[in-house]
Design a protein around this motif. Sequence first.
Motif, short mmCIF file in Angstrom:
data_model
loop_
_atom_site.label_atom_id
_atom_site.label_comp_id
_atom_site.label_asym_id
_atom_site.label_seq_id
_atom_site.Cartn_x
_atom_site.Cartn_y
_atom_site.Cartn_z
N UNK A 146 72.02 69.65 99.78
CA UNK A 146 73.10 69.98 98.84
C UNK A 146 73.99 71.12 99.28
N UNK A 147 73.54 71.98 100.18
CA UNK A 147 74.33 73.13 100.60
C UNK A 147 75.19 72.86 101.84
N UNK A 149 78.19 71.50 104.04
CA UNK A 149 79.60 71.17 103.75
C UNK A 149 79.84 69.66 103.75
N UNK A 150 80.65 69.21 102.82
CA UNK A 150 80.89 67.78 102.65
C UNK A 150 81.63 67.16 103.83
N UNK A 151 82.36 67.98 104.57
CA UNK A 151 83.14 67.40 105.67
C UNK A 151 82.25 66.83 106.78
N UNK A 152 80.94 67.20 106.78
CA UNK A 152 80.04 66.64 107.78
C UNK A 152 79.63 65.21 107.46
N UNK A 153 79.79 64.78 106.23
CA UNK A 153 79.48 63.41 105.86
C UNK A 153 80.36 62.45 106.67
N UNK A 321 62.42 70.23 96.97
CA UNK A 321 63.59 70.60 96.16
C UNK A 321 63.27 70.53 94.67
N UNK A 322 62.54 69.48 94.26
CA UNK A 322 62.31 69.22 92.84
C UNK A 322 61.38 70.25 92.22
N UNK A 332 62.81 74.10 103.83
CA UNK A 332 62.00 72.95 104.26
C UNK A 332 62.87 71.95 105.02
N UNK A 333 64.09 71.72 104.53
CA UNK A 333 65.00 70.80 105.22
C UNK A 333 65.32 71.29 106.63
N UNK A 334 65.57 72.58 106.75
CA UNK A 334 65.89 73.15 108.08
C UNK A 334 64.72 72.94 109.03
#
Length: 643
Positions: A146-147, A149-153, A321-322, A332-334
């Motif tokens: 979620x953190x 940046x959207x431009x990486x999508x 996350x939950x 954890x994602x990193x």
Amino acid sequence: MGRPETIRGRLVSWLLQDQPVGQQGPHRPAPHPTHPWWKVMCLTGVDYFSTLGYQPAIAAAAVGLLSPLATLVLVLVTLLGALPVYRRVAEESPHGEGSIAMLDRMMGRWKGKFAILVLLGFMATDFIITMTLSAADATAHLVENPYVPHFLAGKEVIITLVLLALLAAVFLRGFGEAISLAVVLVTVYLGLNVVVVADALWNVITAPELVTSWRNALVAEHSNIWVMIGISLIVFPKLALGLSGFETGVAVMPQVEGSSDDDPERPATRIRNTRKLLTTAALIMSCFLILSSFTTTVLIPADEFKAGGQASGRALAFLAHEHLGNGFGTVYDISTITILWFAGASAMAGLLNIVPRYLPRYGMIPSWARATRPLVLVFASIGFVITLLFKANVNAQGGAYATGVLVLMLSASIAVTMSARRRGQRNAAIGFGVISVVFLYTTIANIIERPDGVQIASFFIFAIILTSLISRATRTLELRATGIRFDDEARRILNEAAATGQIRIIANEPDDRDEAEYRDKDAEQRDVSNIPQDASVIFLEVTLTDASQFETELDVHGEERFGHKILRVESPSVANAIAALLLKIRDEWGVMPHIYFAWAEGNPFYFLFRYLISGEGDVPPVTREILRRAEPDRSHRPRVHVG
């Protein structure tokens, strides 16, 4: 004007200077820097342990509520099947060649070589796809945070290519850096997984109604325990990705620290430490698989595992996350992203250990492939192409990955079964035979369900066979002796000849060794080649061994028979052995040798084909050509006479 040449020379020097799989003589492995077994376990573990990033979600998506039972089947196959097989492989192939080396020794000749090339094709599929799939999965975890940046999508392909380039950069630095980084990544990743799984277990324990609901739903869906077991066995091939890591665990054996007292041919301490590595990794992974599968099935709604769901392909990350917050979830994602990215390191290490141990020995790869850095660039380039072709799609590469893993495990189980049978170990042979049947079923089921895996593997197999045959054909005129040794009688014969100032050698067929054959051959060569009647001559007889081998050490034996002096040697190729022997005699005795042949009768094209396949053919012109390439100065080239 000289500057470009200097830059080019420096580049070539840099590429070839780092050779942990380099040579002491042609194609002989040099000693590797070694590390404690637990550190090397981390290098293989980045592949094996990283499957926690997606394995629980794969199991839940495949069988839903049955996920814990299906995962238990996977763990049983791991501990009772794959682990015993590869502990045996480590014992019988302690230099990192893996199960392929066992099959090579038992099969031999051209039939064996082609079988090995096919297996190397599946191994390349497994290891290369490990690199590309893991990097693509790391990218998926990255863009879904979620953190981020959207431009990486939508930039998944570019991100995956960058990750592969960074992986290659690590290996261009050397194995030591790769292992050090692997230790850090695995330690952090497993530590975070302990936190996530422990928290999940606490949530399950403090909310027993969740377990009750899961059990009731499971019984309602599958009322018979035998039906549950049957379904779990049927879907087991879909979970086979959780078996990855064993072949690389054996492939990196040369990195495992042994003892200075070990026998170099059978390093007992290294074998023992590698078996510790395999067992420890399997036990750690088995515990995580069972606990994570159970907790994710109980805690995560079934819809979240479906395509597009938040737990699809990342069940433990969902729990992080939950239940522990987005801050911890991001950490954890990193960790997941970095270990998935570096999962390709164990595959790269396996390729760098295995490819130079087979193809150069078969003459089926260019000589520059003995160095690490050029191979790293080649494997990285192939990874770039695969990523572009599949657009960094994880699911599109899953079939090829599973196919490569399962075929290698099947070949390993067959190899240890054959080995146990040859050694008269009946019970072991039966046990390994049962394991072979399990992996055979799993492999066939996976191929039927996901035929794209075989299609991709077929491309690698075709590419390896084609390039190998081209390389073998272009390198047949090289000197292929890794060393030449003379026994005492051979030295005496050559010393006596050198004392006269002339060393005259007559090439002779080794098949017929009666007195008349030597007498007639001697008379024929003296007549057609004008050898003085009082000049001493030496007969040289080369006995063909396995012509599919490319290199060999030559042991020269001397003897006297019927009053004639004879040198005998065994080699995969007649002409190459003669050329290498002549150059050795020239250099060691300081006398220019003369070799005398008789012309062969027949079609030269047939002889050329026969030379490529059987190592014989029209020996005189081939010997002369090998000498011409090995010694450009004609005045220093041994003399070849044909009459």
